[in-house]
Structures are given as structure tokens and as C-alpha cells.
Enzyme design. Structure first.
Site, mmCIF file in Angstrom:
data_model
loop_
_atom_site.group_PDB
_atom_site.id
_atom_site.type_symbol
_atom_site.label_atom_id
_atom_site.label_comp_id
_atom_site.label_asym_id
_atom_site.label_seq_id
_atom_site.Cartn_x
_atom_site.Cartn_y
_atom_site.Cartn_z
ATOM 1 N N SER A 11 0.848 -1.187 0.000
ATOM 2 C CA SER A 11 0.000 0.000 0.000
ATOM 3 C C SER A 11 0.884 1.237 0.000
ATOM 4 O O SER A 11 1.607 1.504 0.958
ATOM 5 C CB SER A 11 -0.908 -0.003 1.230
ATOM 6 O OG SER A 11 -1.462 1.286 1.367
ATOM 7 N N HIS A 36 -1.059 -1.210 -4.324
ATOM 8 C CA HIS A 36 -2.353 -0.839 -3.755
ATOM 9 C C HIS A 36 -2.372 0.673 -3.522
ATOM 10 O O HIS A 36 -1.463 1.233 -2.918
ATOM 11 C CB HIS A 36 -2.548 -1.594 -2.436
ATOM 12 C CG HIS A 36 -3.875 -1.373 -1.786
ATOM 13 N ND1 HIS A 36 -4.990 -2.114 -2.113
ATOM 14 C CD2 HIS A 36 -4.259 -0.515 -0.820
ATOM 15 C CE1 HIS A 36 -6.010 -1.720 -1.359
ATOM 16 N NE2 HIS A 36 -5.602 -0.742 -0.571
ATOM 17 N N ASP A 38 -4.625 3.901 -2.126
ATOM 18 C CA ASP A 38 -5.752 4.257 -1.264
ATOM 19 C C ASP A 38 -6.252 5.658 -1.575
ATOM 20 O O ASP A 38 -5.530 6.634 -1.418
ATOM 21 C CB ASP A 38 -5.319 4.180 0.200
ATOM 22 C CG ASP A 38 -5.133 2.745 0.639
ATOM 23 O OD1 ASP A 38 -6.111 1.980 0.537
ATOM 24 O OD2 ASP A 38 -4.017 2.389 1.050
ATOM 25 N N MET A 40 -9.034 8.491 -0.653
ATOM 26 C CA MET A 40 -9.942 8.874 0.440
ATOM 27 C C MET A 40 -10.474 10.281 0.201
ATOM 28 O O MET A 40 -9.742 11.155 -0.267
ATOM 29 C CB MET A 40 -9.184 8.843 1.768
ATOM 30 C CG MET A 40 -8.464 7.530 2.031
ATOM 31 S SD MET A 40 -7.718 7.512 3.667
ATOM 32 C CE MET A 40 -6.804 5.954 3.573
ATOM 33 N N HIS A 69 -8.219 1.384 -4.406
ATOM 34 C CA HIS A 69 -9.217 1.185 -3.348
ATOM 35 C C HIS A 69 -9.893 2.527 -3.072
ATOM 36 O O HIS A 69 -9.279 3.426 -2.506
ATOM 37 C CB HIS A 69 -8.455 0.658 -2.104
ATOM 38 C CG HIS A 69 -9.282 0.474 -0.883
ATOM 39 N ND1 HIS A 69 -8.728 0.251 0.376
ATOM 40 C CD2 HIS A 69 -10.619 0.455 -0.690
ATOM 41 C CE1 HIS A 69 -9.677 0.106 1.259
ATOM 42 N NE2 HIS A 69 -10.838 0.226 0.655
ATOM 43 N N MET A 71 -12.185 4.824 -1.151
ATOM 44 C CA MET A 71 -12.908 5.055 0.107
ATOM 45 C C MET A 71 -13.629 6.387 -0.031
ATOM 46 O O MET A 71 -13.205 7.419 0.485
ATOM 47 C CB MET A 71 -11.919 5.046 1.278
ATOM 48 C CG MET A 71 -11.448 3.627 1.606
ATOM 49 S SD MET A 71 -9.916 3.595 2.552
ATOM 50 C CE MET A 71 -8.742 3.605 1.203
ATOM 51 N N MET A 145 -11.663 -5.368 4.927
ATOM 52 C CA MET A 145 -10.896 -4.441 5.769
ATOM 53 C C MET A 145 -10.668 -5.076 7.143
ATOM 54 O O MET A 145 -11.613 -5.503 7.798
ATOM 55 C CB MET A 145 -11.647 -3.113 5.947
ATOM 56 C CG MET A 145 -11.725 -2.240 4.708
ATOM 57 S SD MET A 145 -10.130 -1.920 3.920
ATOM 58 C CE MET A 145 -9.224 -1.104 5.229
ATOM 59 N N GLY A 152 -3.197 4.348 7.729
ATOM 60 C CA GLY A 152 -2.267 3.226 7.818
ATOM 61 C C GLY A 152 -1.786 3.079 9.252
ATOM 62 O O GLY A 152 -2.090 3.916 10.113
ATOM 63 N N GLY A 153 -1.072 2.026 9.517
ATOM 64 C CA GLY A 153 -0.401 1.851 10.807
ATOM 65 C C GLY A 153 -1.285 1.446 11.973
ATOM 66 O O GLY A 153 -0.872 1.534 13.126
ATOM 67 N N ASP A 178 -6.796 -6.103 4.167
ATOM 68 C CA ASP A 178 -6.173 -4.781 4.150
ATOM 69 C C ASP A 178 -6.268 -4.149 5.530
ATOM 70 O O ASP A 178 -7.364 -3.890 6.017
ATOM 71 C CB ASP A 178 -6.908 -3.921 3.106
ATOM 72 C CG ASP A 178 -6.301 -2.543 2.920
ATOM 73 O OD1 ASP A 178 -5.215 -2.276 3.457
ATOM 74 O OD2 ASP A 178 -6.934 -1.724 2.207
ATOM 75 N N GLY A 200 1.001 -1.883 4.066
ATOM 76 C CA GLY A 200 1.682 -0.602 3.924
ATOM 77 C C GLY A 200 2.841 -0.473 4.884
ATOM 78 O O GLY A 200 4.011 -0.642 4.517
HETATM 79 C C1 DX5 Z 1 -6.483 1.978 5.245
HETATM 80 C C2 DX5 Z 1 -5.997 1.544 3.882
HETATM 81 C C3 DX5 Z 1 -4.881 0.597 3.887
HETATM 82 C C4 DX5 Z 1 -3.648 1.047 4.594
HETATM 83 C C5 DX5 Z 1 -3.016 -0.170 5.203
HETATM 84 O O1 DX5 Z 1 -7.668 2.640 5.127
HETATM 85 O O2 DX5 Z 1 -7.051 0.955 3.146
HETATM 86 O O3 DX5 Z 1 -4.555 0.145 2.567
HETATM 87 O O4 DX5 Z 1 -2.722 1.702 3.778
HETATM 88 O O5 DX5 Z 1 -1.939 0.234 5.945
HETATM 89 P P1 DX5 Z 1 -1.223 -0.698 7.014
HETATM 90 O O6 DX5 Z 1 -0.678 -1.864 6.255
HETATM 91 O O7 DX5 Z 1 -0.180 0.209 7.551
HETATM 92 O O8 DX5 Z 1 -2.254 -1.091 8.019
HETATM 93 ZN ZN ZN Z 2 -6.540 0.066 1.160
#
Ligand code: DX5
Ligand code: ZN
Length: 220
Positions: A11, A36, A38, A40, A69, A71, A145, A152-153, A178, A200
């Protein structure tokens, strides 16, 4: 059933955006299968990221499939711009207000496939697997999800595991997980029937992208 090859999709949300092209090259050379991305909108999730302009730039810098992806509250308005930008996989959320009423979701999935791309539906941690039942025949990918989408994180939510198991009983296409994926949580999800690992932080915060990707495949 023959085991499916594991697909690792880093990601880009966790990469150094100031060196985007370099990061893409590095992660591709380290063995990534898909990228990937993201997207948003600050409404569906409380964060803003990137739009079609940057996806198009990512496309030009990459050689592997882009797994985008969305969102967004209104993904139906953005299907075409992201397909034009070069998305190979385009995933929308089943909870998106713009897709309420089954017809809208059917239309969005159909538009993705008609353009020659792969259609995905994603679900938040608290959305039940049954919500995807009306769409299974129109889907190439299901994105489960394993954190609340937006950042992330975060830590992996184990509630996703039985959902993956359930979906695998009904669906033979790609099932991705994810959020909070690392070698350990990834393995649990693969055992439950997922075949795509989106990660990610685990990859981009690792000193060796190659080692991180290999550990996700279970071969480190
Ligand atoms: C969160 C995203 C993920 C995110 C995952 O809303 O959809 O793709 O980047 O990040 P990690 O791997 O750090 O949880
Ligand atoms: Zn994602």
C-alpha cells in the site's frame, strides 16, 4: 483445491511520497505483485489522500497492476476518472452512500468490467459478509478491511478472519485483506482463505522491502 499463489500488494500510503517513482521501482524490484492505492475523500473516511492525477502518475512509473481502493461516499462518480487514470483493479465500498440501493452498486461494478478492468467490493470491519451475496457473480475481488479504513499503521482486527473464511466458501475469485497485515496476521488470513495481502507500514517501514515481501509469502 490447489493452493493459490499469494499476491502481495504494497500500500503506497506508507511510502515516501516525495520519492514516489523511486519507491515504486524499489518495491517492484523487491517482488511486489500489485500496487495498492488508497483514495480517500474526507467523508467516507476522515482523511484525504490522492486523486486521478496522481494515480495517472503512478501508472506511468509502474509496470505491475494498480489495485485502486476507493474510500469515497460517491465512488460511482469517479469510476471513469480512475479507470482512465490506469486502474487495473477498482474497488468500491458496499457501504458507500452513493451505492445505496442494489442497482447503483450493480451499475458501478458493471461499468468497471465493461471498461476491461477488474471489479472489487470492499467491506468495513463491522459489515457482514452477507452484504456481498447479491454481487458475487459480478466481482473479481473482495477486499476485507481488517482495520477501520482511513489510516495506515493501525492494529489488525481479528474479526476479519471468520469473515474471510465465510466468503471463501462462496467465492472463488481474489480475496484481499487490508489493514495491520504483517507476516503473522498475513499467515492467519491466508489460512482462512485470503490470497491477496495488502500491507503498507509492514513493507515500507521495513529496512528490506524484499525481506518483508518474502515473509508475507511465508518463505522468509
Ligand atoms: C487503510 C488503507 C490501507 C492502509 C493499510 O484505510 O485501506 O490500505 O494503507 O496500511 P497498514 O498496512 O499500515 O495497516
Ligand atoms: Zn486500502
Amino acid at each position: 483445491m490447489t493452493p493459490r499463489p499469494v499476491i502481495v500488494a504494497p500500500s503506497l500510503l506508507a511510502c515516501d511520497f516525495g520519492r514516489l517513482a523511486e519507491e515504486i521501482l524499489k518495491v517492484e524490484e523487491a517482488g511486489a505483485d500489485w500496487l495498492h492505492v488508497d483514495v480517500m475523500d474526507g467523508h467516507f473516511v476522515p482523511n484525504l489522500t490522492i486523486g486521478p492525477v496522481i494515480v495517472e502518475a503512478i501508472r506511468r512509473s509502474s509496470r505491475i497492476p494498480l489495485d485502486v481502493h476507493l474510500m469515497l461516499d460517491h465512488p460511482e462518480q469517479y469510476v471513469k476518472p480512475f479507470l482512465d487514470a490506469g486502474a487495473h483493479y477498482l474497488t468500491v465500498h458496499v457501504e458507500a452512500p452513493g451505492l445505496r440501493g442494489e442497482r447503483m452498486a450493480h451499475n458501478a461494478l458493471e461499468a468497471i468490467r465493461r471498461a476491461g478492468a477488474q471489479a472489487g467490493l470492499s467491506l468495513r470491519p463491522r459489515t457482514g459478509a452477507e452484504s456481498l451475496k447479491p454481487f458475487l457473480k459480478e466481482l473479481d475481488l473482495i477486499l476485507v478491511m481488517t482495520v477501520e479504513p482511513g489510516f495506515g499503521g493501525q492494529s489488525f482486527m481479528a474479526e476479519g478472519v471468520p469473515k474471510v473464511r465465510r466468503l471463501r466458501e462462496w467465492f472463488t475469485g481474489d480475496i484481499a485483506v487490508d489493514g495491520g497485515i504483517n507476516a503473522e496476521t498475513g499467515r492467519i488470513c491466508l489460512e482462512a482463505g485470503a490470497n491477496v495481502l495488502v500491507a503498507g507500514t509492514y513493507i515500507f517501514r521495513s529496512p528490506s522491502y524484499r525481506d518483508a515481501i518474502q515473509s508475507l509469502r511465508g518463505s522468509a
